[in-house]
Design a protein around this motif. Structure first.
Motif, PDB file in Angstrom:
ATOM      1  N   MET A 180       0.712  -1.147  -0.086  1.00 50.52           N
ATOM      2  CA  MET A 180       0.140   0.115   0.120  1.00 50.52           C
ATOM      3  C   MET A 180       0.750   1.179  -0.180  1.00 50.52           C
ATOM      4  O   MET A 180       0.374   1.973  -0.561  1.00 50.52           O
ATOM      5  CB  MET A 180      -0.823  -0.087   1.415  1.00 50.52           C
ATOM      6  CG  MET A 180      -1.789  -1.134   1.337  1.00 50.52           C
ATOM      7  SD  MET A 180      -3.303  -0.403   0.353  1.00 50.52           S
ATOM      8  CE  MET A 180      -4.302  -1.798   0.556  1.00 50.52           C
ATOM      9  N   ALA A 181       2.044   1.204   0.556  1.00 49.33           N
ATOM     10  CA  ALA A 181       2.818   2.277   0.462  1.00 49.33           C
ATOM     11  C   ALA A 181       3.297   2.882  -0.639  1.00 49.33           C
ATOM     12  O   ALA A 181       3.685   3.898  -1.037  1.00 49.33           O
ATOM     13  CB  ALA A 181       3.945   2.225   1.591  1.00 49.33           C
ATOM     14  N   ASN A 182       3.481   1.983  -1.602  1.00 46.94           N
ATOM     15  CA  ASN A 182       4.246   2.339  -2.970  1.00 46.94           C
ATOM     16  C   ASN A 182       2.951   3.004  -4.122  1.00 46.94           C
ATOM     17  O   ASN A 182       3.319   3.269  -5.137  1.00 46.94           O
ATOM     18  CB  ASN A 182       4.877   1.152  -3.632  1.00 46.94           C
ATOM     19  CG  ASN A 182       6.030   0.852  -2.877  1.00 46.94           C
ATOM     20  OD1 ASN A 182       6.588   1.842  -2.328  1.00 46.94           O
ATOM     21  ND2 ASN A 182       6.506  -0.279  -2.857  1.00 46.94           N
ATOM     22  N   GLN A 183       1.670   2.744  -3.539  1.00 44.14           N
ATOM     23  CA  GLN A 183       0.675   3.358  -4.528  1.00 44.14           C
ATOM     24  C   GLN A 183       0.757   4.764  -4.840  1.00 44.14           C
ATOM     25  O   GLN A 183       0.958   5.650  -3.905  1.00 44.14           O
ATOM     26  CB  GLN A 183      -0.738   2.977  -3.848  1.00 44.14           C
ATOM     27  CG  GLN A 183      -1.098   1.493  -3.971  1.00 44.14           C
ATOM     28  CD  GLN A 183      -2.506   1.246  -3.266  1.00 44.14           C
ATOM     29  OE1 GLN A 183      -2.964   2.357  -2.788  1.00 44.14           O
ATOM     30  NE2 GLN A 183      -2.830   0.124  -3.355  1.00 44.14           N
ATOM     31  N   PRO A 184       0.481   5.139  -6.026  1.00 47.99           N
ATOM     32  CA  PRO A 184       0.712   6.764  -6.378  1.00 47.99           C
ATOM     33  C   PRO A 184      -0.583   7.453  -5.624  1.00 47.99           C
ATOM     34  O   PRO A 184      -1.615   6.873  -5.347  1.00 47.99           O
ATOM     35  CB  PRO A 184       0.779   6.736  -7.974  1.00 47.99           C
ATOM     36  CG  PRO A 184       0.051   5.483  -8.577  1.00 47.99           C
ATOM     37  CD  PRO A 184       0.241   4.495  -7.262  1.00 47.99           C
ATOM     38  N   SER A 193       4.929  13.043  -1.428  1.00 42.32           N
ATOM     39  CA  SER A 193       5.033  11.703  -1.743  1.00 42.32           C
ATOM     40  C   SER A 193       6.341  11.271  -2.696  1.00 42.32           C
ATOM     41  O   SER A 193       7.099  12.671  -2.807  1.00 42.32           O
ATOM     42  CB  SER A 193       3.796  11.077  -2.738  1.00 42.32           C
ATOM     43  OG  SER A 193       4.138  12.100  -3.962  1.00 42.32           O
ATOM     44  N   GLU A 194       6.752  10.323  -3.272  1.00 47.09           N
ATOM     45  CA  GLU A 194       7.987  10.285  -3.955  1.00 47.09           C
ATOM     46  C   GLU A 194       7.887  10.860  -5.110  1.00 47.09           C
ATOM     47  O   GLU A 194       8.834  11.509  -5.454  1.00 47.09           O
ATOM     48  CB  GLU A 194       8.313   8.367  -4.256  1.00 47.09           C
ATOM     49  CG  GLU A 194       9.593   8.412  -4.772  1.00 47.09           C
ATOM     50  CD  GLU A 194       9.781   6.666  -5.015  1.00 47.09           C
ATOM     51  OE1 GLU A 194      10.541   6.574  -5.938  1.00 47.09           O
ATOM     52  OE2 GLU A 194       9.295   5.987  -4.348  1.00 47.09           O
ATOM     53  N   LYS A 195       6.817  10.838  -6.186  1.00 50.70           N
ATOM     54  CA  LYS A 195       6.808  11.569  -7.174  1.00 50.70           C
ATOM     55  C   LYS A 195       6.723  13.040  -6.823  1.00 50.70           C
ATOM     56  O   LYS A 195       7.263  13.849  -7.772  1.00 50.70           O
ATOM     57  CB  LYS A 195       5.399  11.029  -7.864  1.00 50.70           C
ATOM     58  CG  LYS A 195       5.287  11.770  -9.276  1.00 50.70           C
ATOM     59  CD  LYS A 195       3.944  11.140  -9.916  1.00 50.70           C
ATOM     60  CE  LYS A 195       3.976  11.736 -11.466  1.00 50.70           C
ATOM     61  NZ  LYS A 195       2.611  11.489 -12.061  1.00 50.70           N
ATOM     62  N   GLY A 196       6.021  13.315  -5.846  1.00 48.02           N
ATOM     63  CA  GLY A 196       5.899  14.711  -5.341  1.00 48.02           C
ATOM     64  C   GLY A 196       7.044  15.390  -5.196  1.00 48.02           C
ATOM     65  O   GLY A 196       7.454  16.516  -5.347  1.00 48.02           O
ATOM     66  N   GLN A 249      -3.576   9.340  -5.669  1.00 51.99           N
ATOM     67  CA  GLN A 249      -4.847   9.551  -6.359  1.00 51.99           C
ATOM     68  C   GLN A 249      -5.552  10.837  -6.468  1.00 51.99           C
ATOM     69  O   GLN A 249      -5.801  11.233  -5.078  1.00 51.99           O
ATOM     70  CB  GLN A 249      -5.687   8.460  -6.433  1.00 51.99           C
ATOM     71  CG  GLN A 249      -5.394   7.063  -6.823  1.00 51.99           C
ATOM     72  CD  GLN A 249      -5.177   6.994  -8.304  1.00 51.99           C
ATOM     73  OE1 GLN A 249      -5.702   7.611  -9.075  1.00 51.99           O
ATOM     74  NE2 GLN A 249      -3.732   6.214  -8.527  1.00 51.99           N
ATOM     75  N   THR A 250      -5.520  11.860  -7.297  1.00 50.11           N
ATOM     76  CA  THR A 250      -5.944  13.041  -7.061  1.00 50.11           C
ATOM     77  C   THR A 250      -7.448  13.174  -7.814  1.00 50.11           C
ATOM     78  O   THR A 250      -7.535  12.882  -8.930  1.00 50.11           O
ATOM     79  CB  THR A 250      -5.228  14.335  -7.947  1.00 50.11           C
ATOM     80  OG1 THR A 250      -3.937  14.066  -7.369  1.00 50.11           O
ATOM     81  CG2 THR A 250      -5.798  15.411  -7.632  1.00 50.11           C
TER      82      THR A 250
END
Length: 103
Positions: A1-5, A66-69, A7-8
């Motif tokens: 669950m921690a690696n889920q992107p 988040s990682e992507k952020g 969702q906006t």
């Protein structure tokens, strides 16, 4: 669950839009009515602009923890540094040219 992107949903966009709308209306109101002194109006305008910048970065550009952020944040900071270097260099060159043209 921690690696889920992250969702906006549309709710985040609506919150950002409403916040941006409010932060736009406030300075327009004070500028149009001239109900406050000019310096206070300018301070309100600058404060609303800074808060609106943060709202846009968070709600529309998704700069979060988040990682992507974080990658987006690093890209944003890199771009801001490059733009500041370009602006500072241009001003430096123009000042130098102005001083040398007066000789």
């Amino acid at each position: 669950m921690a690696n889920q992107p992250h969702q906006t949903g549309y709710g985040d966009y609506i919150k950002g839009f409403i916040a941006s709308l409010i932060l736009t209306i406030i300075p327009f109101y004070f500028a149009a009515t001239k109900s406050l002194p000019t310096t206070t109006t300018v301070m309100i305008l600058v404060a609303c602009a800074v808060v609106q910048l943060v709202v846009h970065l968070v709600y529309f550009l998704h700069l979060d923890r988040s990682e992507k952020g974080m990658w987006n944040s690093m890209s944003f900071v890199f771009t801001a540094v490059i733009v500041l270097i370009l602006i500072a260099g241009s001003v430096w060159i123009m000042v130098n040219l102005h001083e040398n043209m007066l000789l």
